[in-house]
Write a protein that holds these residues in place. Structure first.
Motif, PDB file in Angstrom:
ATOM      1  N   ALA A   1       0.839  -1.199   0.000  1.00  0.00           N
ATOM      2  CA  ALA A   1       0.000   0.000   0.000  1.00  0.00           C
ATOM      3  C   ALA A   1       0.871   1.245   0.000  1.00  0.00           C
ATOM      4  CB  ALA A   1      -0.915   0.012   1.221  1.00  0.00           C
TER       5      ALA A   1
ATOM      6  N   GLN B   1       1.428   4.702   1.791  1.00  0.00           N
ATOM      7  CA  GLN B   1       1.127   5.303   3.093  1.00  0.00           C
ATOM      8  C   GLN B   1       1.570   6.768   3.102  1.00  0.00           C
ATOM      9  OE1 GLN B   1       0.011   3.242   6.395  1.00  0.00           O
ATOM     10  NE2 GLN B   1      -1.058   2.871   4.464  1.00  0.00           N
TER      11      GLN B   1
ATOM     12  N   SER C   1      -1.154   7.099   7.117  1.00  0.00           N
ATOM     13  CA  SER C   1      -2.539   6.926   6.680  1.00  0.00           C
ATOM     14  C   SER C   1      -2.579   6.330   5.283  1.00  0.00           C
ATOM     15  CB  SER C   1      -3.246   8.281   6.665  1.00  0.00           C
ATOM     16  OG  SER C   1      -4.522   8.196   6.048  1.00  0.00           O
ATOM     17  N   GLY C   2      -3.640   5.558   5.021  1.00  0.00           N
ATOM     18  CA  GLY C   2      -3.913   5.141   3.656  1.00  0.00           C
ATOM     19  C   GLY C   2      -4.182   6.358   2.797  1.00  0.00           C
TER      20      GLY C   2
ATOM     21  N   GLY D   1      -7.620   5.325   1.169  1.00  0.00           N
ATOM     22  CA  GLY D   1      -6.779   4.139   1.139  1.00  0.00           C
ATOM     23  C   GLY D   1      -6.871   3.313  -0.129  1.00  0.00           C
TER      24      GLY D   1
ATOM     25  N   ALA E   1      -3.731   0.810  -2.804  1.00  0.00           N
ATOM     26  CA  ALA E   1      -3.386  -0.379  -2.032  1.00  0.00           C
ATOM     27  C   ALA E   1      -3.926  -1.608  -2.763  1.00  0.00           C
ATOM     28  CB  ALA E   1      -3.986  -0.297  -0.631  1.00  0.00           C
TER      29      ALA E   1
ATOM     30  N   ILE F   1      -8.860  -2.959   0.441  1.00  0.00           N
ATOM     31  CA  ILE F   1      -9.421  -1.904   1.285  1.00  0.00           C
ATOM     32  C   ILE F   1     -10.665  -2.447   1.973  1.00  0.00           C
ATOM     33  CG2 ILE F   1     -10.897  -0.919  -0.541  1.00  0.00           C
ATOM     34  CD1 ILE F   1     -10.168   1.878   0.610  1.00  0.00           C
TER      35      ILE F   1
END
Length: 345
Positions: free
Chosen positions: A5, A7, A59-60, A115, A118, A121
């Protein structure tokens, strides 16, 4: 369970790394992301953070996406593993002061989802309940991912009341501005599109079908052009601002006719202000509105328009990149070298 992902750590500081993803809670579903898109909001977040979307660090990141359900939490109704879906990036509570009046975009408890850059989710319960939609088998994930940004524009066009025969000017030709151009054309309006970026000016014609194109690098003050190309040379019926700068907001009032409408769609930085000629506003009966976000109704309408091929949204995809190169896509978007970058985990 581990996944790859992007970030967010701080402005201009995002990392591609391995993170933990938990099983979905009650009412939630987990989605394998098949397509994600860059967005102007993501670019602004990348540049300076976001007080609403970034609540903790790391954080996403990212919010426009579609995919396949891989896990289903307890008490989820209507969704199963293997379903092809698209989710909005928020959901209203349905119970607050504003929701009870139908203003779902102004919900006091609006729950946002971030997010999308990624592999997977988890979709919160409120979004599963109100803003998670099944995809037709013959609708691609890439096109479906446009449902959220388009929903904002559908909302804006409907609240503005654009009609056939009107002359509409659109200032700012990012993906949102281009979709405004296209939807205004679908309403039967005559559209003048103004911007600076050669790629975006080209797409205003090819994607949006604009009747007139104004290159602001050549015509720094487009007032005369907007007026000359309007019906009776009285000024625009509707002027739509899709830039998000206070000085551009102020300019829009010069372009409309008496009784015309100024739609300030581009969100400006918090704390900024504008000055408006009160004589013009009052005695010329200028209508002013500024529409924020979308609602479940407009999210569904956007998906319908995409499925029925009313908008060739895939033309807005400038480039496709793998997840690990998402930052490269954001930078290209930020520098005006891309409209939408498709991120494929």
């Amino acid at each position: 369970m581990k996944m790859k992902a992007i970030q967010f750590y701080s402005p201009l500081n995002i990392e591609y790394e391995e993170v933990e993803i938990k099983d979905p809670k009650e009412g939630e579903v987990q989605v394998k992301i098949m397509a994600a898109l860059t967005c102007g909001t993501d670019v602004k977040t990348y540049r300076r953070g976001h007080p609403v979307l970034i609540k903790k660090i790391p954080s996403g990141f990212g919010h426009e996406f579609s995919g396949i359900i891989t896990k289903v939490g307890k008490n989820v109704v209507g969704f199963n593993v293997g379903d092809r879906v698209v989710a909005a990036n928020s959901a209203p509570c349905g119970e607050c002061f504003f929701c009870k009046r139908g203003d779902h975009n102004l919900c006091e408890k609006l729950e946002f989802l971030n997010g999308a850059y990624a592999e997977y989710i988890n979709i919160p319960k409120a979004i599963v309940k109100r803003n998670l939609l099944h995809l037709p088998d013959d609708l691609s994930f890439e096109r479906a991912a446009f449902a959220e940004p388009l929903a904002n524009v559908v909302h804006g066009v409907e609240k503005t009341g654009i009609k056939a025969g009107q002359t509409v000017g659109v200032m700012g030709l990012g993906p949102i501005g281009l979709m405004f151009v296209k939807l205004a054309k679908l309403k039967g309006a005559r559209v003048i599109a103004a911007g600076r970026n050669p790629l975006k000016l080209q797409m205003a014609k090819e994607f949006g079908g604009a009747d007139e194109i104004v290159d602001l690098t050549k015509y720094k003050n487009p007032e005369k052009i907007f007026i000359d190309f309007s019906d009776g040379k009285k000024g625009l019926d509707v002027a739509v601002e899709c830039v998000g700068l206070p000085e551009i907001w102020e300019d829009m009032f010069r372009y409309v006719r008496r009784g015309g409408t100024v739609h300030l769609f581009g969100g400006c930085k918090s704390g900024t202000s504008v000055s408006i000629d009160t004589k013009r506003l009052h005695y010329d009966e200028i209508k002013v509105l500024s529409i924020f976000h979308h609602t479940p109704l407009y999210f569904r309408e956007a998906l319908r328009l995409i499925y029925e091929e009313k908008l060739p949204v895939e033309k807005l995809i400038t480039e496709t990149l793998p997840l690990e190169r998402a930052e490269e896509g954001l930078i290209k978007h930020m520098n005006g070298k891309a409209l939408k970058v498709l991120i494929k985990p």
